[in-house]
Write an enzyme that holds these catalytic residues in place. Structure first.
Site, PDB file in Angstrom:
ATOM      1  N   GLY A  47       0.822  -1.213   0.000  1.00 42.94           N
ATOM      2  CA  GLY A  47       0.000   0.000   0.000  1.00 42.94           C
ATOM      3  C   GLY A  47       0.854   1.260   0.000  1.00 42.94           C
ATOM      4  O   GLY A  47       0.557   2.225   0.707  1.00 42.94           O
ATOM      5  N   GLY A  51      -1.031   8.226   0.316  1.00 44.76           N
ATOM      6  CA  GLY A  51      -1.245   8.421   1.748  1.00 44.76           C
ATOM      7  C   GLY A  51      -0.036   8.059   2.584  1.00 44.76           C
ATOM      8  O   GLY A  51       1.109   8.384   2.244  1.00 44.76           O
ATOM      9  N   GLU A  74      -3.430  -0.096  -8.435  1.00 44.60           N
ATOM     10  CA  GLU A  74      -3.606   1.140  -9.200  1.00 44.60           C
ATOM     11  C   GLU A  74      -3.781   0.812 -10.672  1.00 44.60           C
ATOM     12  O   GLU A  74      -3.470  -0.291 -11.106  1.00 44.60           O
ATOM     13  CB  GLU A  74      -2.378   2.051  -9.026  1.00 44.60           C
ATOM     14  CG  GLU A  74      -2.023   2.363  -7.575  1.00 44.60           C
ATOM     15  CD  GLU A  74      -3.071   3.208  -6.853  1.00 44.60           C
ATOM     16  OE1 GLU A  74      -3.968   3.768  -7.524  1.00 44.60           O
ATOM     17  OE2 GLU A  74      -3.011   3.299  -5.615  1.00 44.60           O
ATOM     18  N   ASP A 110      -3.521  -7.065  -6.687  1.00 44.15           N
ATOM     19  CA  ASP A 110      -4.267  -7.220  -5.443  1.00 44.15           C
ATOM     20  C   ASP A 110      -3.422  -7.845  -4.316  1.00 44.15           C
ATOM     21  O   ASP A 110      -3.074  -9.029  -4.378  1.00 44.15           O
ATOM     22  CB  ASP A 110      -5.496  -8.107  -5.749  1.00 44.15           C
ATOM     23  CG  ASP A 110      -6.435  -8.180  -4.571  1.00 44.15           C
ATOM     24  OD1 ASP A 110      -6.158  -7.539  -3.533  1.00 44.15           O
ATOM     25  OD2 ASP A 110      -7.462  -8.879  -4.692  1.00 44.15           O
ATOM     26  N   ALA A 111      -3.135  -7.044  -3.293  1.00 42.28           N
ATOM     27  CA  ALA A 111      -2.320  -7.530  -2.169  1.00 42.28           C
ATOM     28  C   ALA A 111      -3.040  -8.610  -1.373  1.00 42.28           C
ATOM     29  O   ALA A 111      -2.411  -9.338  -0.600  1.00 42.28           O
ATOM     30  CB  ALA A 111      -1.983  -6.365  -1.237  1.00 42.28           C
ATOM     31  N   TYR A 234     -16.125   6.361  14.603  1.00 39.80           N
ATOM     32  CA  TYR A 234     -14.859   5.721  14.213  1.00 39.80           C
ATOM     33  C   TYR A 234     -14.463   4.591  15.175  1.00 39.80           C
ATOM     34  O   TYR A 234     -14.682   3.421  14.894  1.00 39.80           O
ATOM     35  CB  TYR A 234     -13.715   6.746  14.064  1.00 39.80           C
ATOM     36  CG  TYR A 234     -12.556   6.096  13.331  1.00 39.80           C
ATOM     37  CD1 TYR A 234     -12.425   6.205  11.960  1.00 39.80           C
ATOM     38  CD2 TYR A 234     -11.646   5.276  14.004  1.00 39.80           C
ATOM     39  CE1 TYR A 234     -11.406   5.535  11.272  1.00 39.80           C
ATOM     40  CE2 TYR A 234     -10.632   4.611  13.331  1.00 39.80           C
ATOM     41  CZ  TYR A 234     -10.520   4.753  11.976  1.00 39.80           C
ATOM     42  OH  TYR A 234      -9.520   4.077  11.312  1.00 39.80           O
TER      43      TYR A 234
HETATM   44  P1  NAD Z   1      -4.736   5.534   1.016  1.00 33.90           P
HETATM   45  O1  NAD Z   1      -6.076   5.283   0.436  1.00 33.90           O
HETATM   46  O2  NAD Z   1      -4.087   6.834   0.783  1.00 33.90           O
HETATM   47  O3  NAD Z   1      -3.717   4.398   0.486  1.00 33.90           O
HETATM   48  C1  NAD Z   1      -4.099   3.061   0.463  1.00 33.90           C
HETATM   49  C2  NAD Z   1      -3.061   2.218  -0.228  1.00 33.90           C
HETATM   50  O4  NAD Z   1      -3.560   0.872  -0.253  1.00 33.90           O
HETATM   51  C3  NAD Z   1      -2.783   2.605  -1.692  1.00 33.90           C
HETATM   52  O5  NAD Z   1      -1.415   2.447  -1.958  1.00 33.90           O
HETATM   53  C4  NAD Z   1      -3.575   1.566  -2.482  1.00 33.90           C
HETATM   54  O6  NAD Z   1      -3.058   1.282  -3.780  1.00 33.90           O
HETATM   55  C5  NAD Z   1      -3.403   0.362  -1.563  1.00 33.90           C
HETATM   56  N1  NAD Z   1      -4.418  -0.669  -1.786  1.00 33.90           N
HETATM   57  C6  NAD Z   1      -5.762  -0.590  -1.632  1.00 33.90           C
HETATM   58  N2  NAD Z   1      -6.329  -1.783  -1.955  1.00 33.90           N
HETATM   59  C7  NAD Z   1      -5.315  -2.603  -2.303  1.00 33.90           C
HETATM   60  C8  NAD Z   1      -5.249  -3.933  -2.760  1.00 33.90           C
HETATM   61  N3  NAD Z   1      -6.345  -4.695  -2.889  1.00 33.90           N
HETATM   62  N4  NAD Z   1      -4.042  -4.436  -3.093  1.00 33.90           N
HETATM   63  C9  NAD Z   1      -2.907  -3.698  -3.003  1.00 33.90           C
HETATM   64  N5  NAD Z   1      -2.912  -2.434  -2.537  1.00 33.90           N
HETATM   65  C10 NAD Z   1      -4.101  -1.897  -2.199  1.00 33.90           C
HETATM   66  O7  NAD Z   1      -4.853   5.177   2.573  1.00 33.90           O
HETATM   67  P2  NAD Z   1      -4.241   5.879   3.892  1.00 33.90           P
HETATM   68  O8  NAD Z   1      -5.187   6.933   4.339  1.00 33.90           O
HETATM   69  O9  NAD Z   1      -2.824   6.202   3.713  1.00 33.90           O
HETATM   70  O10 NAD Z   1      -4.379   4.676   4.923  1.00 33.90           O
HETATM   71  C11 NAD Z   1      -3.356   3.715   5.106  1.00 33.90           C
HETATM   72  C12 NAD Z   1      -3.474   3.117   6.519  1.00 33.90           C
HETATM   73  O11 NAD Z   1      -3.282   4.165   7.478  1.00 33.90           O
HETATM   74  C13 NAD Z   1      -4.841   2.514   6.813  1.00 33.90           C
HETATM   75  O12 NAD Z   1      -4.681   1.380   7.638  1.00 33.90           O
HETATM   76  C14 NAD Z   1      -5.536   3.607   7.585  1.00 33.90           C
HETATM   77  O13 NAD Z   1      -6.568   3.149   8.414  1.00 33.90           O
HETATM   78  C15 NAD Z   1      -4.367   4.138   8.393  1.00 33.90           C
HETATM   79  N6  NAD Z   1      -4.582   5.482   8.962  1.00 33.90           N
HETATM   80  C16 NAD Z   1      -5.020   6.490   8.171  1.00 33.90           C
HETATM   81  C17 NAD Z   1      -5.267   7.729   8.756  1.00 33.90           C
HETATM   82  C18 NAD Z   1      -5.776   8.872   7.910  1.00 33.90           C
HETATM   83  O14 NAD Z   1      -6.216   9.880   8.502  1.00 33.90           O
HETATM   84  N7  NAD Z   1      -5.685   8.772   6.588  1.00 33.90           N
HETATM   85  C19 NAD Z   1      -5.032   7.940  10.127  1.00 33.90           C
HETATM   86  C20 NAD Z   1      -4.528   6.889  10.878  1.00 33.90           C
HETATM   87  C21 NAD Z   1      -4.317   5.654  10.299  1.00 33.90           C
END
Ligand code: NAD
Length: 400
Positions: A47, A51, A74, A110-111, A234
Site C-alpha cells: 500500500g 497516503g 492502481e 491485489d495484495a 470511528y
Molecule cells: P490511502 O487510500 O491513501 O492508500 C491506500 C493504499 O492501499 C494505496 O497504496 C492503495 O493502492 C493500496 N491498496 C488498496 N487496496 C489494495 C489492494 N487490494 N491491493 C494492493 N494495494 C491496495 O490510505 P491511507 O489513508 O494512507 O491509509 C493507510 C493506513 O493508514 C490505513 O490502515 C488507515 O486506516 C491508516 N490510517 C489512516 C489515517 C488517515 O487519517 N488517513 C489515520 C490513521 C491511520
C-alpha cells in the site's frame, strides 16, 4: 489530454499526472532537508502508492537510503481515462528517487491475493535475499476472498444507535448532514475481514515460512484512535472493530518476530489527515479541519511526510518511542495533546457554519483532498493539453 477535476458523490474519478508528480516532488524535497538516519536496508511496503504508505516509502528511501518494494492497487492511463493518482505517484516516486540510488521495485495488483504474495516473495527470494521491514498500509473498501471468490465489502457504520453528523460537499463547499446506521453482525465481520489484520498476518507468515525475514526484522501497520468527537462513528464503530483486530494481530506477530528473529511488530496510531474515505465519516471532515486549524496556530502541524519521517527516525529506529499501555506507538501524540484536543473541541462547539470554509484549517484540508489527486496546485496550468503517453515511458512495474 486536458484534465479537470471530476468529482462524483464527493469522490474524485480522475487524477492529474503533473499534479501527482508535484505532490511527490514536494514530499521528496521536504525529506531531503532532514538529517539521515540508520534504518532498514530493504523495506517492503504494502500500500505504498498514496497516503501514509507513500510517505513512509519516501521517508525511508531518502532518510535511510533504503531499497524499497511497493505493492499497490492502481491503474495506468487507458483511452480517455488518465489513470489513478496512486499510479502517477508511483511514476513520480521512481523519477525523484533516482538521485538517492538504491533499488526500487513496484508490483501492481491485489495484495489480498495469494498470487501477489507469491510474486513478491519469489522476487525477494531471488533478487533481494531478505527484508528488514514490512509496512502494511492498505486501505480498501473491499477484499476478494481468495478461497470463495466472493467480494467482501467494508462498512462505515456504528455498533449502536444511528449517528448523524456533518460532512462537506467538496465541490459546492456546503455542509450537510450524513446519517450512519447501525451495522449488522455480518457487516462488522466483513469490515474486520477487509480492514483488520488478517492480510497483514498472511504476508508476514508467508515471508517467515520462506525464510525471507532478516534477523531483527520489524513489521508495522497503522491504526487510528482519535478523540471523543469521532468516537461514536470511528473507534466505537465498524472501523474501530477492524482496528482492534489489527492491533490484536500485532501481539501475535510481535511474539513470532521476537522469538524467532529478535525483531518486533508494531502498530502506530497516526494523525488524522485528509484521505479519500474521510469525507464519508460524519464529523471527520469537520474534526480534521478544526484540528488542522488549531495545530497550525499552535505550530505543531505536520505534513504527511514529516509525520512518517518522525515515525521512522525517532520512534521505530530511534530512541524517542512513545508507547501507550496497550503497546501502541503514539505518533499521534501531537494531535492527542490535551490542549490541542480542548481547543479543537471548543472550535467545533462554537462553529460558525457561515465562516467554516474561511478557516485556515478547512482550506488546508480541502487543498490536501484536491492535491491527493493532483489538483489544486497554483503551479499547474489545468488548461494545458498534456501528452500523457510521454509521462510514464520509463516506469517499469510487475503486473500481477
Ligand atoms: P490511502 O487510500 O491513501 O492508500 C491506500 C493504499 O492501499 C494505496 O497504496 C492503495 O493502492 C493500496 N491498496 C488498496 N487496496 C489494495 C489492494 N487490494 N491491493 C494492493 N494495494 C491496495 O490510505 P491511507 O489513508 O494512507 O491509509 C493507510 C493506513 O493508514 C490505513 O490502515 C488507515 O486506516 C491508516 N490510517 C489512516 C489515517 C488517515 O487519517 N488517513 C489515520 C490513521 C491511520
Amino acid at each position: 489530454m486536458i484534465i479537470k477535476p471530476s468529482v462524483r458523490n464527493n469522490l474524485f474519478t480522475n487524477s492529474h499526472p503533473l499534479g501527482c508528480d508535484l505532490q511527490v516532488k514536494k514530499q521528496f524535497e521536504n525529506i531531503e532537508q532532514n538529517q539521515e538516519f540508520v534504518g532498514p536496508k530493504n523495506a517492503l511496503i504494502i500500500g505504498g502508492s498514496s497516503g501514509y504508505g507513500l510517505s513512509s516509502r519516501i521517508s525511508l528511501a531518502v532518510g535511510a537510503k533504503s531499497n524499497t518494494i511497493n505493492v499497490s492497487f492502481e491503474s495506468g492511463p487507458k483511452g480517455k481515462r488518465p489513470g489513478t493518482a496512486g499510479y502517477w505517484n508511483n511514476v513520480a516516486f521512481h523519477k525523484y528517487v533516482k538521485k538517492h540510488g538504491g533499488v526500487h521495485k513496484d508490483f501492481i495488483g491485489d495484495a489480498f491475493s495469494d498470487e501477489m504474495i507469491e510474486a513478491v516473495s519469489d522476487y525477494v527470494k531471488n533478487e533481494v535475499g531478505q527484508i528488514d521491514l514490512l509496512i502494511y498500509s492498505v486501505a480498501s473498501g473491499a477484499r476478494k476472498n481468495s478461497k470463495t471468490g466472493e467480494l467482501v465489502r467494508s462498512f462505515i457504520k456504528t455498533l449502536g444507535d444511528d449517528v448523524v453528523g456533518l460532512t462537506m460537499d467538496i465541490v459546492t463547499n456546503e455542509l450537510y448532514e450524513l446519517q450512519v446506521t447501525s451495522a449488522t453482525p455480518e457487516e462488522v465481520d466483513s469490515t474486520v475481514y477487509v480492514m483488520g489484520g488478517s492480510n497483514w498476518e498472511d504476508w508476514v507468515t508467508r515471508f517467515d515460512q520462506m525464510g525471507l525475514l532478516s534477523n531483527e526484522c520489524k513489521t508495522i501497520s497503522y491504526t487510528y484512535i482519535g478523540g471523543e468527537t469521532t468516537k461514536a462513528i470511528y473507534r466505537g464503530g465498524t472501523l474501530g472493530k477492524a482496528k482492534e483486530d489489527l492491533e490484536a494481530t500485532t501481539f501475535r506477530l510481535d511474539k513470532l518476530l521476537k522469538e524467532k528473529y529478535n525483531g518486533e511488530a508494531l502498530v502506530s496510531s497516526s494523525k488524522a489527515v485528509a484521505t479519500k474515505a474521510s469525507i464519508y465519516i460524519p464529523q471527520m471532515p469537520i474534526y480534521v479541519s478544526c484540528l488542522y486549524h488549531v495545530m497550525i496556530q499552535e505550530n505543531v502541524h505536520e505534513t504527511i511526510e514529516e509525520h512518517k519521517y518522525r515515525l521512522f527516525k525517532d520512534m521505530v529506529y530511534g530512541n524517542q518511542r512513545i508507547v501507550d499501555d496497550l503497546g501502541r506507538v503514539r505518533l499521534d501524540n501531537l494531535e492527542m495533546a490535551q490542549n490541542i484536543q480542548d481547543k479543537t473541541l471548543d472550535l467545533m462547539n462554537h462553529l460558525d457554519i457561515e465562516r467554516f470554509f474561511d478557516l485556515q484549517g478547512t482550506k488546508v484540508f480541502l487543498r490536501d483532498l484536491y492535491q491527493l489527486n493532483g489538483f489544486g496546485f497554483d503551479e499547474i496550468d489545468y488548461d494545458e493539453d498534456i501528452d500523457i503517453e510521454e509521462l510514464d515511458q520509463d516506469f517499469e512495474y510487475v503486473k500481477v
